[in-house]
Scaffold this active site. Structure first.
Site, PDB file in Angstrom:
ATOM      1  N   GLU A 221       0.875  -1.172   0.000  1.00  0.00           N
ATOM      2  CA  GLU A 221       0.000   0.000   0.000  1.00  0.00           C
ATOM      3  C   GLU A 221       0.908   1.217   0.000  1.00  0.00           C
ATOM      4  OE1 GLU A 221      -2.198   2.872   2.934  1.00  0.00           O
ATOM      5  OE2 GLU A 221      -2.649   0.778   3.410  1.00  0.00           O
ATOM      6  N   CYS A 255      -3.261   7.621   5.644  1.00  0.00           N
ATOM      7  CA  CYS A 255      -3.193   7.337   4.213  1.00  0.00           C
ATOM      8  C   CYS A 255      -4.501   7.634   3.497  1.00  0.00           C
ATOM      9  CB  CYS A 255      -2.767   5.889   3.975  1.00  0.00           C
ATOM     10  SG  CYS A 255      -3.773   4.671   4.832  1.00  0.00           S
TER      11      CYS A 255
END
Length: 441
Positions: A221, A255
């Site tokens: 990620e 994020c």
């Protein structure tokens, strides 16, 4: 050589740990490789029970873990305690969920076998949650793990692993400390069979290049630059509340923080007024101050990046409605900016700070085009009624929320599109990425 950890709210030294040398890193990987032979021989459901018990053994230590996490990372106590509790729950939950996903399927010749040794490299912003999401399915699959936490938050990771290891077999879960050089040694090792990484796009690309030498499997990620579109029939109170809360969560160091807000011109004035009113109520301060909401920025480098993005926007015509300053050399004021344009750094890059950056649009097509004009595609959000689903269907992101944040409920994967992700974790399909699919007839 010592790796030192500091309190980001005041710069005080919290402690230090041994920096792993190349020789030590290789030795630990070899230990993990040897231990994996025994670990994989334990039946799947027995491994699940061992892992479940290990995570639950952490419950009496929740408060001490939360305090250490907050001191080292800077987040507020309630947020830190929530992360600790969530990580303990997720570890036990994912163990059972992965156990089901990796079990032999009825009337199928497919088996899910261990890969070998998995490297987990995790970030500082959610130092336990992001690690547990990757460590758990790797262990359930019968792999051993070599875990390198961020050099910004080594103490909480070390304490967490030490507690887990009191209930796990020797050398099944291993931890190494250091910066990118230690990470590179791990990734370059031919004895690492999978690298599971959460962090920046820049580092992710370096990992991918290094992993190509051995065709090492990857689950990554790689950050985001999440857009939010507010349509003219949206519930503006709910939209404004979400825009601020999402942009300011963890001082913007998340994020899936909302980084770019596009609001339809017809309701822009009202929406912006609501955002400013809500944002002005946020206060900054250290983790233990119950009267504050946002903690410090993790380090000077990140603080400088946030400040440069704001100054860049203002130099190109943006309007500063609130905040916009570094305070005490460690905090960034809760900030609201309007007039964001496509040539500004905060539109094209991840700012990772407590900034609500807003731009008005006339046509929905314009908003969709600007939302999608990014190399990132982690999350996206639409607030509206009649056309919200149609707009969501055109957004390029791995996780899209309609009148809510991105990220599904239940057995949903955590997945990014475009350069925000390579592989994914969570869900049956995600858990299976930590195993070797094998057909036996």
């Amino acid at each position: 050589m010592k790796l030192k950890s500091y309190d980001p709210s005041n710069g005080e030294l919290l402690g230090d740990l041994e920096y792993s040398s190349n020789e030590n890193t290789k030795r630990i990987i070899e230990k993990a490789k040897i231990a994996q032979k025994q670990w994989k021989s334990i039946p799947l459901q027995e491994r699940v029970q061992i892992i479940d018990k290990a995570f639950k053994s952490l419950i009496p230590h929740q408060e001490e873990l939360a305090v250490l996490l907050c001191k080292e990372m800077g987040k507020k106590h309630n947020r830190g305690l929530s992360e600790v509790r969530g990580s303990i729950f997720s570890g036990a939950h994912y163990a059972k969920e992965a156990g089901i996903a990796l079990s032999p399927q009825p009337n199928s010749s497919i088996e899910f076998r261990p890969l070998g040794v998995c490297a987990v490299i995790s970030p500082w912003n959610y130092p336990l949650a992001m690690a547990v999401n990757l460590i758990t399915p790797a262990l359930v699959a019968g792999n051993t793990v070599v875990f390198k936490p961020s050099e910004e938050t080594p103490l909480i990771a070390d304490k967490f692993v030490a507690l887990l290891n009191s209930a796990l077999p020797d050398n099944v879960l291993n931890i190494l400390h250091g910066d990118g050089l230690v990470g590179s040694t791990i990734v370059d090792s031919p004895d690492i069979n999978l690298v599971a990484f959460t962090g920046s796009l820049e580092v992710g690309k370096k990992i991918m290049a290094s992993a190509s030498n051995n065709l090492t499997r990857l689950v990554m990620e790689l950050g985001g630059n999440d857009p939010m579109i507010v349509l003219d029939d949206a519930n503006l109170d709910a939209a404004a509340q979400f825009a601020v809360a999402s942009s300011f969560e963890n001082s913007g160091q998340m994020c899936t923080s909302t980084e770019r807000v596009y609001v339809q011109s017809k309701v822009a004035h009202e929406f912006i007024a609501k955002v400013k009113a809500i944002a002005s109520q946020y206060k900054i301060g250290p983790w233990h101050d119950e009267n504050t909401h946002l903690g410090p920025i993790i380090n000077e480098r990140q603080l400088s990046k946030i400040d440069s993005h704001v100054k860049d926007a203002l130099s190109k015509g943006a309007n500063l409605l609130l905040g916009g300053r570094i305070l005490d050399g460690r905090y960034y004021e809760p900030t609201v900016i309007t007039g964001m344009k496509s040539d500004m750094q905060m539109e094209s890059n991840e700012t990772f700070g407590p900034i609500v950056a807003i731009s008005e649009f006339e046509s929905i097509e314009e908003a969709i085009s600007r939302a999608n004009n990014s190399i990132y595609g982690l999350g996206a959000v639409v607030f509206g009624q009649a056309n919200a689903r149609a707009v969501a269907n055109q957004l390029e992101a791995g996780m899209i929320g309609i009148n809510k944040g991105p990220g599904g409920s239940g057995d949903s994967p955590w997945v990014g599109a475009k350069q925000s992700g390579y592989g994914f974790h969570g869900s049956q399909e995600g858990h299976r990425l930590f195993a070797q699919v094998t057909v036996v007839e």
